[in-house]
Design an enzyme around this catalytic site. Structure first.
Site, PDB file in Angstrom:
ATOM      1  N   HIS A 102       0.802  -1.124  -0.124  1.00 37.89           N
ATOM      2  CA  HIS A 102      -0.070  -0.057  -0.090  1.00 37.89           C
ATOM      3  C   HIS A 102       0.950   1.180  -0.096  1.00 37.89           C
ATOM      4  O   HIS A 102       2.064   1.152   0.617  1.00 37.89           O
ATOM      5  CB  HIS A 102      -0.964  -0.098   1.260  1.00 37.89           C
ATOM      6  CG  HIS A 102      -1.902   1.018   1.158  1.00 37.89           C
ATOM      7  ND1 HIS A 102      -1.651   2.381   1.242  1.00 37.89           N
ATOM      8  CD2 HIS A 102      -3.340   0.957   0.712  1.00 37.89           C
ATOM      9  CE1 HIS A 102      -2.877   2.896   1.033  1.00 37.89           C
ATOM     10  NE2 HIS A 102      -3.849   2.200   0.742  1.00 37.89           N
ATOM     11  N   GLU A 174      -4.338   2.242  -7.248  1.00 40.50           N
ATOM     12  CA  GLU A 174      -4.631   3.434  -6.425  1.00 40.50           C
ATOM     13  C   GLU A 174      -3.508   4.610  -6.619  1.00 40.50           C
ATOM     14  O   GLU A 174      -2.469   4.658  -6.232  1.00 40.50           O
ATOM     15  CB  GLU A 174      -4.307   3.130  -4.938  1.00 40.50           C
ATOM     16  CG  GLU A 174      -5.203   2.096  -4.211  1.00 40.50           C
ATOM     17  CD  GLU A 174      -5.522   2.156  -2.940  1.00 40.50           C
ATOM     18  OE1 GLU A 174      -6.716   2.124  -2.573  1.00 40.50           O
ATOM     19  OE2 GLU A 174      -4.528   1.954  -2.094  1.00 40.50           O
TER      20      GLU A 174
HETATM   21  P1  13P Z   1      -9.973   6.344   0.381  1.00 39.25           P
HETATM   22  O1  13P Z   1     -10.954   5.601  -0.154  1.00 39.25           O
HETATM   23  O2  13P Z   1     -10.254   6.940   1.860  1.00 39.25           O
HETATM   24  O3  13P Z   1      -9.513   7.286  -0.693  1.00 39.25           O
HETATM   25  O4  13P Z   1      -8.631   5.358   0.684  1.00 39.25           O
HETATM   26  C1  13P Z   1      -8.173   4.601  -0.391  1.00 39.25           C
HETATM   27  C2  13P Z   1      -7.036   3.549  -0.146  1.00 39.25           C
HETATM   28  O5  13P Z   1      -5.983   3.810   0.305  1.00 39.25           O
HETATM   29  C3  13P Z   1      -7.598   2.054   0.233  1.00 39.25           C
HETATM   30  O6  13P Z   1      -6.471   1.223   0.440  1.00 39.25           O
END
Ligand code: 13P
Length: 258
Positions: A102, A174
Site C-alpha cells: 500500500h 490506487e
Molecule cells: P480512500 O478511499 O479513503 O481514498 O482510501 C483509499 C485507500 O487507500 C484504500 O486502500
C-alpha cells in the site's frame, strides 16, 4: 484452473482508523445486511481491519461469507523479526486476503518494490490472496511517468510469482494523490490504468493464469461513484478506505450491487 465464478470484489481497508471494539461493531453491522440481503450472491466482500482487531472481526464474520483480509504481511514464516506478522499466523486467524505494498507503507515505512515482491511471494506460498497495490504519485503523474510507474510496480511486485491451481492474485490501482482526497480519478483513467496492468500481467504470467487475476480501483471511492468503476470501467472491483469506516455509508455503497 480458472477461479469461477468471479463476482465484483469490494475490499475495505480500515487502515489505523478504528479501535478493536469499533471494528467488531462495524463487522457485525455489515454482516447483518450482507446476510439479510443475500449479498454473497452479488459481490465478494473482504474486510481488512488492523492486526489487533483481526481475531475479533474473524469471530464476528464467522459463517457470513464475508472474508477477512490483513493490511500487511511479512515474508518469513517465523523467526527473529520484531513487530512483524507471518503469513502462517494470519492464516491461523482466518485471513484469506492480504494487502501488499500500500502506498502509505511505501511512503511512511520505506517499503521498497523488492520488499513488496517478497511479501507477494510469501503470501502466495502460504495460500493467501495478495492484493498488490500500485499507483503513481502526483509528481510522477505530472512528469508523464504514470504508466511507467504502474507497469514497473506490477512487474517488480509479481516477479517470480506463479499461481497454484485455483489461486488468485489481485492488483489494486490506487493513484497515490487521490487517496483520501474525496476526488477520485475519472473512470476512463482507471480503465486506462487497468489496461496497463493487464498488459504487464501478460508479460509475467502464463495466459492460462490471467483469468485468475483481478484489477481493482482505489482512491476516494464512495457510494456515488462506485458503479462507474465497476460497470463503466469494467474493473473487477474496488479498494475502499474512508467510505468503508461507517456502517450506513458503506452499506449504501454495497447496495449499489444489488
Ligand atoms: P480512500 O478511499 O479513503 O481514498 O482510501 C483509499 C485507500 O487507500 C484504500 O486502500
Amino acid at each position: 484452473m480458472p477461479v469461477q465464478p468471479s463476482l465484483p470484489l469490494v475490499v475495505a481497508n480500515w487502515k489505523m482508523n478504528l479501535s478493536q471494539a469499533e471494528s467488531v461493531l462495524l463487522a457485525r453491522a455489515l454482516r447483518r445486511t450482507y446476510v439479510a440481503d443475500k449479498m454473497v450472491t452479488r459481490l465478494e466482500l473482504v474486510l481488512c481491519p488492523s492486526f489487533p482487531a483481526l481475531a475479533g472481526v474473524a469471530t464476528a464474520l464467522k459463517g457470513s461469507g464475508i472474508k477477512l483480509g490483513a493490511q500487511d504481511v511479512f515474508w518469513k514464516t517465523a523467526g527473529p523479526y520484531t513487530g512483524e506478522v507471518s503469513p502462517e499466523v494470519l492464516k491461523e486467524l482466518g485471513v484469506t486476503y492480504v494487502l501488499v505494498g500500500h502506498s502509505e507503507r511505501r511512503q511512511y515505512l520505506g517499503e521498497t518494490d523488492a520488499m513488496v515482491q517478497q511479501k507477494v511471494l510469501a503470501a502466495l506460498a502460504a495460500g493467501l490472496t495478495p492484493v498488490l497495490c500500485v499507483g503513481e504519485t502526483y509528481s510522477e503523474r505530472t512528469s508523464g511517468r504514470r504508466e511507467i510507474v504502474i507497469a514497473q510496480e506490477v512487474r517488480t511486485g509479481l516477479s517470480g510469482a506463479s499461481l497454484a491451481a485455483g489461486q488468485r492474485v489481485v492488483i489494486a490501482y490506487e493513484p497515490v494523490w487521490v487517496i483520501g482526497s474525496g476526488q477520485a480519478v475519472p473512470p476512463s483513467e482507471a480503465q486506462q490504468a487497468s489496461r496497463v496492468v493487464r498488459e504487464t500481467l501478460l508479460e509475467l504470467l502464463p495466459a492460462s493464469e490471467l483469468s485468475n487475476t483481478a484489477v481493482l480501483y482505489g482512491g476516494s471511492v464512495d457510494p456515488s461513484n462506485i458503479t462507474s468503476y465497476v460497470q463503466e470501467s469494467k474493473l473487477q472491483g474496488v479498494l475502499v478506505g474512508g467510505a468503508s469506516l461507517e456502517a450506513k455509508r458503506f452499506i449504501s455503497l454495497l447496495k449499489r450491487f444489488i
